[in-house]
Write a protein that holds these residues in place. Structure first.
Motif, PDB file in Angstrom:
ATOM      1  N   ASN A  10       0.822  -1.225   0.000  1.00 15.63           N
ATOM      2  CA  ASN A  10       0.000   0.000   0.000  1.00 15.63           C
ATOM      3  C   ASN A  10       0.853   1.270   0.000  1.00 15.63           C
ATOM      4  O   ASN A  10       0.493   2.282   0.627  1.00 15.63           O
ATOM      5  CB  ASN A  10      -0.954   0.016   1.204  1.00 15.63           C
ATOM      6  CG  ASN A  10      -1.855  -1.202   1.249  1.00 15.63           C
ATOM      7  OD1 ASN A  10      -2.336  -1.652   0.212  1.00 15.63           O
ATOM      8  ND2 ASN A  10      -2.077  -1.737   2.441  1.00 15.63           N
ATOM      9  N   GLN A  11       2.000   1.228  -0.670  1.00 15.01           N
ATOM     10  CA  GLN A  11       2.877   2.396  -0.760  1.00 15.01           C
ATOM     11  C   GLN A  11       2.965   2.850  -2.217  1.00 15.01           C
ATOM     12  O   GLN A  11       2.820   2.050  -3.151  1.00 15.01           O
ATOM     13  CB  GLN A  11       4.283   2.070  -0.239  1.00 15.01           C
ATOM     14  CG  GLN A  11       4.340   1.612   1.208  1.00 15.01           C
ATOM     15  CD  GLN A  11       4.088   2.736   2.188  1.00 15.01           C
ATOM     16  OE1 GLN A  11       4.058   3.917   1.809  1.00 15.01           O
ATOM     17  NE2 GLN A  11       3.889   2.401   3.458  1.00 15.01           N
ATOM     18  N   SER A  12       3.195   4.140  -2.388  1.00  9.27           N
ATOM     19  CA  SER A  12       3.353   4.674  -3.742  1.00  9.27           C
ATOM     20  C   SER A  12       4.676   4.199  -4.332  1.00  9.27           C
ATOM     21  O   SER A  12       5.558   3.710  -3.618  1.00  9.27           O
ATOM     22  CB  SER A  12       3.308   6.199  -3.705  1.00  9.27           C
ATOM     23  OG  SER A  12       4.400   6.712  -2.953  1.00  9.27           O
ATOM     24  N   ALA A  13       4.831   4.376  -5.640  1.00  7.21           N
ATOM     25  CA  ALA A  13       6.044   3.917  -6.319  1.00  7.21           C
ATOM     26  C   ALA A  13       7.281   4.628  -5.783  1.00  7.21           C
ATOM     27  O   ALA A  13       8.330   4.007  -5.575  1.00  7.21           O
ATOM     28  CB  ALA A  13       5.904   4.140  -7.826  1.00  7.21           C
ATOM     29  N   ILE A  26      22.167   2.986   6.071  1.00  6.11           N
ATOM     30  CA  ILE A  26      22.603   4.298   6.542  1.00  6.11           C
ATOM     31  C   ILE A  26      21.635   5.393   6.089  1.00  6.11           C
ATOM     32  O   ILE A  26      21.470   6.422   6.769  1.00  6.11           O
ATOM     33  CB  ILE A  26      24.041   4.606   6.047  1.00  6.11           C
ATOM     34  CG1 ILE A  26      24.608   5.810   6.805  1.00  6.11           C
ATOM     35  CG2 ILE A  26      24.070   4.823   4.556  1.00  6.11           C
ATOM     36  CD1 ILE A  26      26.069   6.075   6.507  1.00  6.11           C
ATOM     37  N   LEU A  27      20.938   5.174   4.973  1.00  9.51           N
ATOM     38  CA  LEU A  27      19.965   6.155   4.501  1.00  9.51           C
ATOM     39  C   LEU A  27      18.749   6.229   5.416  1.00  9.51           C
ATOM     40  O   LEU A  27      18.037   7.238   5.415  1.00  9.51           O
ATOM     41  CB  LEU A  27      19.514   5.796   3.073  1.00  9.51           C
ATOM     42  CG  LEU A  27      20.609   5.796   1.999  1.00  9.51           C
ATOM     43  CD1 LEU A  27      20.038   5.359   0.668  1.00  9.51           C
ATOM     44  CD2 LEU A  27      21.251   7.169   1.891  1.00  9.51           C
ATOM     45  N   GLU A  28      18.533   5.184   6.193  1.00  8.03           N
ATOM     46  CA  GLU A  28      17.389   5.166   7.100  1.00  8.03           C
ATOM     47  C   GLU A  28      17.683   5.927   8.391  1.00  8.03           C
ATOM     48  O   GLU A  28      16.863   6.730   8.845  1.00  8.03           O
ATOM     49  CB  GLU A  28      17.005   3.715   7.420  1.00  8.03           C
ATOM     50  CG  GLU A  28      15.834   3.601   8.382  1.00  8.03           C
ATOM     51  CD  GLU A  28      15.541   2.152   8.751  1.00  8.03           C
ATOM     52  OE1 GLU A  28      14.664   1.927   9.602  1.00  8.03           O
ATOM     53  OE2 GLU A  28      16.216   1.254   8.206  1.00  8.03           O
ATOM     54  N   TRP A  29      18.868   5.673   8.986  1.00 12.49           N
ATOM     55  CA  TRP A  29      19.115   6.298  10.285  1.00 12.49           C
ATOM     56  C   TRP A  29      19.899   7.602  10.212  1.00 12.49           C
ATOM     57  O   TRP A  29      19.914   8.383  11.162  1.00 12.49           O
ATOM     58  CB  TRP A  29      19.831   5.317  11.222  1.00 12.49           C
ATOM     59  CG  TRP A  29      21.111   4.702  10.714  1.00 12.49           C
ATOM     60  CD1 TRP A  29      21.252   3.480  10.137  1.00 12.49           C
ATOM     61  CD2 TRP A  29      22.429   5.277  10.750  1.00 12.49           C
ATOM     62  NE1 TRP A  29      22.565   3.242   9.798  1.00 12.49           N
ATOM     63  CE2 TRP A  29      23.317   4.332  10.177  1.00 12.49           C
ATOM     64  CE3 TRP A  29      22.952   6.486  11.199  1.00 12.49           C
ATOM     65  CZ2 TRP A  29      24.683   4.561  10.045  1.00 12.49           C
ATOM     66  CZ3 TRP A  29      24.320   6.723  11.073  1.00 12.49           C
ATOM     67  CH2 TRP A  29      25.159   5.767  10.512  1.00 12.49           C
ATOM     68  N   LYS A  70       8.072   3.301  -2.358  1.00 15.84           N
ATOM     69  CA  LYS A  70       8.667   1.968  -2.464  1.00 15.84           C
ATOM     70  C   LYS A  70      10.139   2.060  -2.849  1.00 15.84           C
ATOM     71  O   LYS A  70      10.969   1.297  -2.343  1.00 15.84           O
ATOM     72  CB  LYS A  70       7.910   1.128  -3.501  1.00 15.84           C
ATOM     73  CG  LYS A  70       6.529   0.674  -3.053  1.00 15.84           C
ATOM     74  CD  LYS A  70       5.864  -0.158  -4.136  1.00 15.84           C
ATOM     75  CE  LYS A  70       4.485  -0.631  -3.668  1.00 15.84           C
ATOM     76  NZ  LYS A  70       3.797  -1.423  -4.713  1.00 15.84           N
ATOM     77  N   PHE A  71      10.462   2.998  -3.756  1.00 13.60           N
ATOM     78  CA  PHE A  71      11.853   3.165  -4.176  1.00 13.60           C
ATOM     79  C   PHE A  71      12.722   3.604  -2.996  1.00 13.60           C
ATOM     80  O   PHE A  71      13.817   3.078  -2.784  1.00 13.60           O
ATOM     81  CB  PHE A  71      11.934   4.191  -5.305  1.00 13.60           C
ATOM     82  CG  PHE A  71      13.332   4.493  -5.761  1.00 13.60           C
ATOM     83  CD1 PHE A  71      14.040   3.582  -6.536  1.00 13.60           C
ATOM     84  CD2 PHE A  71      13.956   5.687  -5.401  1.00 13.60           C
ATOM     85  CE1 PHE A  71      15.340   3.853  -6.952  1.00 13.60           C
ATOM     86  CE2 PHE A  71      15.251   5.957  -5.811  1.00 13.60           C
ATOM     87  CZ  PHE A  71      15.942   5.044  -6.590  1.00 13.60           C
ATOM     88  N   ILE A  72      12.206   4.562  -2.210  1.00 14.51           N
ATOM     89  CA  ILE A  72      12.958   5.050  -1.046  1.00 14.51           C
ATOM     90  C   ILE A  72      13.128   3.939  -0.012  1.00 14.51           C
ATOM     91  O   ILE A  72      14.222   3.744   0.539  1.00 14.51           O
ATOM     92  CB  ILE A  72      12.240   6.276  -0.426  1.00 14.51           C
ATOM     93  CG1 ILE A  72      12.271   7.454  -1.402  1.00 14.51           C
ATOM     94  CG2 ILE A  72      12.885   6.662   0.907  1.00 14.51           C
ATOM     95  CD1 ILE A  72      11.441   8.641  -0.954  1.00 14.51           C
ATOM     96  N   LEU A  73      12.053   3.198   0.254  1.00 17.23           N
ATOM     97  CA  LEU A  73      12.127   2.097   1.220  1.00 17.23           C
ATOM     98  C   LEU A  73      13.100   1.022   0.750  1.00 17.23           C
ATOM     99  O   LEU A  73      13.812   0.416   1.555  1.00 17.23           O
ATOM    100  CB  LEU A  73      10.733   1.497   1.445  1.00 17.23           C
ATOM    101  CG  LEU A  73       9.727   2.371   2.206  1.00 17.23           C
ATOM    102  CD1 LEU A  73       8.353   1.712   2.213  1.00 17.23           C
ATOM    103  CD2 LEU A  73      10.204   2.598   3.641  1.00 17.23           C
TER     104      LEU A  73
END
Length: 649
Positions: A43-46, A60-63, A49-52
């Motif tokens: 249920n996420q946009s495209a 490292i991009l998350e924290w 989804k790319f960022i996730l």
């Protein structure tokens, strides 16, 4: 004999049929994706989804967006602390692997930077480790002498590191990390203890100042090499090594007694290097038999892609070495990461860690580094120093970079005996005799696996010890599958609970009914054993009832609650058991078959053979039905006997 008059409150339901593709998809998902990594993409946009996806593969991009200055201060302190340990350890372990010391420094620069971006552990400190270093030396040293052909030897070591990284990444991408689980806790305890013993024995070369030494790693070869060269022992080197070893062990003992002074233990190896270098410089000990490192090349890691020996005649040896050291590095790194994550109450993804380890070793092999992972000693120092994130690895790499650029000439007079003392002190901590004693108290077979691994490593080789331990562990697993336990169940007084009569001796047997539980899936490997075991249970029960004068055996109930799956051989075994009970005039009753089992029994028409009315949801309902039928038959016999008596009168 029927049981139509017995009311069945909970009938057994056969799951609805599913398509082959759906079953295959769900089976693969259960096997390879138990943690459902794709849940976050639902249920996420495209764009989301790319960022996730980027954050999943590059944590490292998350924290990083949540990183604070207070975290940075803590990570700087932790990074500088582990750098003081990384420099002497890197040089020492490279020496153990028969590689130039500067390669050990290179290996503490690039790989930590890669792991900081891709790793999911906040505490893991990346670096070289002793056991893979020893394996590289022993396995590659058999085909290429590192002293006679150092260039080719280095090329093979880098190639082995490359294949280790490819293997680790492949396991993570394909989510096959469970392969590493075949290295059981008992195997790792024995293997690491044996490898630590072998590493300590190898350090006799440096401590005694010997120039020529055996390439073998077993106890006998090392002892022969040591005592056959007694005339070449250098007392200066031995005295220096004993003093520094005593110093390191004393500092470790003090730090354990006073955990707040952990940093003293972390600084001890670098302090030893500095003191040893100053002592040699002032006394000119290098002229009296004390070997020194000598010149270290300044500068950052040179590229080594062209050095990978894909065309070498010893390529397969490099591949085999890479796979073995890759598995061992994974087992140690993932276990260490999970252990420290547990202390801080967060989760690390084992498959992500494998990808991170693989990528840092692939990158390392292309930048003059050899195998790295997450060693326990360095990670413990990082944890105790208060690290907050993987930035501590970046700080450590920066400190090593400064060392490579400006400080390498200072290591010229570093005595090799000090490096041997550092390795010996570190390895003594890996001989976990307390864990071996615990294994003896809890599980004698695990203790046997542990000792087998230890003996195999010490008296054979590291590879032999690993193969022996894994083989014994696999044989044990096969034994559990091929010889599953079966239990006779009895009723717990004043309840509808049925449990093993071995575990609960006060449980009551049910007159005329034998209740058996099979404690494992039924496969081709154990089907014949289970058929014979059930037949013996039936014979033993009939003999017991005859000797006690009890009622004859009428029913055999199989509790199938622990049978998670069954194959066609298992179904054939149940058909043979059904025929066996029919010949003896007994009724076979099934209780609580699981969904996968009942579907296969229905497809093979075995349910029709047994009778749907003789399959129950619980053992209690099955026993109640059997008792109902026994009392009904008894009443009918009594009525017949009474009517016959009246007719005779």
């Amino acid at each position: 004999m029927g049981n139509a008059d017995f009311e069945r409150p909970h009938p057994v339901v056969i799951p609805p049929a599913k398509s082959f593709l759906h079953s295959l998809k769900s089976g693969l998902k259960e096997t390879l994706l138990p943690d459902d990594p794709f849940r976050q993409f639902k249920n996420q946009s495209a764009s989301k989804k790319f960022i996730l996806g980027l954050q999943y593969f590059v944590p490292i991009l998350e924290w990083a967006p949540r990183y604070t200055f207070s975290f940075f201060k803590a990570d700087v302190i932790a990074g500088i602390t582990i750098a003081s340990l990384a420099v002497p350890q890197g040089i020492s372990y490279a020496n153990l692997a028969n590689l130039p010391p500067v390669i050990g420094l290179y290996s503490s620069f690039v790989p930590p930077l890669v792991y900081a971006m891709l790793g999911s552990s906040r505490d893991l400190a990346v670096g070289t480790v002793a056991v893979p270093s020893l394996l590289i030396s022993s396995m590659l040293g058999k085909v290429v002498n590192p002293h006679e052909d150092p260039k080719h030897y280095i090329q093979l070591a880098l190639t082995a590191t490359f294949f280790a990284g490819v293997f680790q990444s492949a396991l993570g991408i394909l989510r096959l990390g469970f392969i590493v689980d075949f290295l059981s806790h008992a195997t790792i305890v024995g293997f690491m203890g044996g490898a630590a013993t072998v590493v300590c024995l190898q350090q006799l070369k440096g401590i005694l100042g010997l120039v020529h030494f055996t390439q073998g790693t077993d106890l006998i070869s090392v002892m022969q090499s040591v005592f056959s060269q007694m005339h070449q022992w250098r007392w200066e080197s031995g005295a220096l090594g004993a003093c520094f070893l005593f110093f390191l062990l004393l500092i470790r003992y003090f730090s354990k007694r006073k955990p707040c002074f952990f940093w003293i233990n972390a600084m001890a190896p670098l302090t030893s290097v500095v003191l040893g270098s100053v002592l040699v410089y002032l006394t000119h000990a290098e002229k009296h038999g004390v070997q020194v490192i000598g010149h270290l090349k300044k500068g950052l890691n040179p590229p080594s892609v062209s050095e990978l020996a894909f065309g070498s005649p010893h390529l397969m040896t490099a591949v085999k070495t890479g796979i073995i050291i890759g598995v061992i590095a994974l087992a140690e790194g993932v276990a260490v990461g999970r252990s420290f994550a547990m202390f801080k109450n967060y989760h690390i993804d084992g498959n992500k860690e494998m990808i991170a380890f693989g990528m840092m070793n692939i990158a390392g092999s292309c930048t003059s580094c050899y195998l790295t992972t997450g060693p326990f000693s360095r990670t413990a120092v990082n944890f105790n120093a208060g690290c907050k994130t993987a930035v501590s690895n970046i700080v450590m790499a920066t400190a090593v970079m400064i060392t490579l650029l400006f400080l390498t000439p200072l290591f010229y007079y570093t005595p090799l005996v000090v490096l041997s003392s550092i390795i010996t002190a570190a390895m003594l901590g890996l001989i976990d005799y307390e864990a071996a004693i615990h294994l003896w108290e809890v599980d004698k077979f695990d203790f046997f696996v542990c000792i087998s691994a230890y003996v195999g490593v010490v008296f054979g080789s590291v590879e032999i010890g690993l193969v022996v331990a894994v083989t014994i562990s696999l044989l044990r697993m096969l034994l559990f599958v091929a010889r599953p336990r079966t239990f006779r169940l009895g009723n717990i007084s004043n309840s509808m609970i049925y449990r093993s009569m071995d575990q609960y001796p006060t449980a009551n047997s049910v007159p005329g009914v034998l209740i058996l539980q099979i404690d494992a899936p039924i496969y081709f490997a154990n089907a014949n054993y289970l058929r014979e075991r059930i037949s013996r249970w039936i014979c033993d029960e009939e003999d017991r009832l005859k000797s006690t004068g009890g009622p004859t055996l009428q029913y055999v109930i199989l509790d199938m609650s622990a049978i998670g799956s069954i194959d066609t051989s298992g179904i054939s075994m149940l058909e043979e058991v059904k025929k066996h009970t029919d010949r003896r005039g007994l009724k076979l009753v099934l209780a609580n078959p699981r969904s996968e089992v009942i579907k296969k029994l229905e497809k093979t028409k075995f349910i029709e053979t047994v009778g749907q009315e003789w399959i129950y949801l619980t053992v209690g309902e099955a026993v109640a039905s059997c008792n109902f039928m026994l009392h009904t038959c008894k009443s009918k016999r009594a009525s017949v006997q009474e009517s016959d008596a009246q007719e005779n009168v």
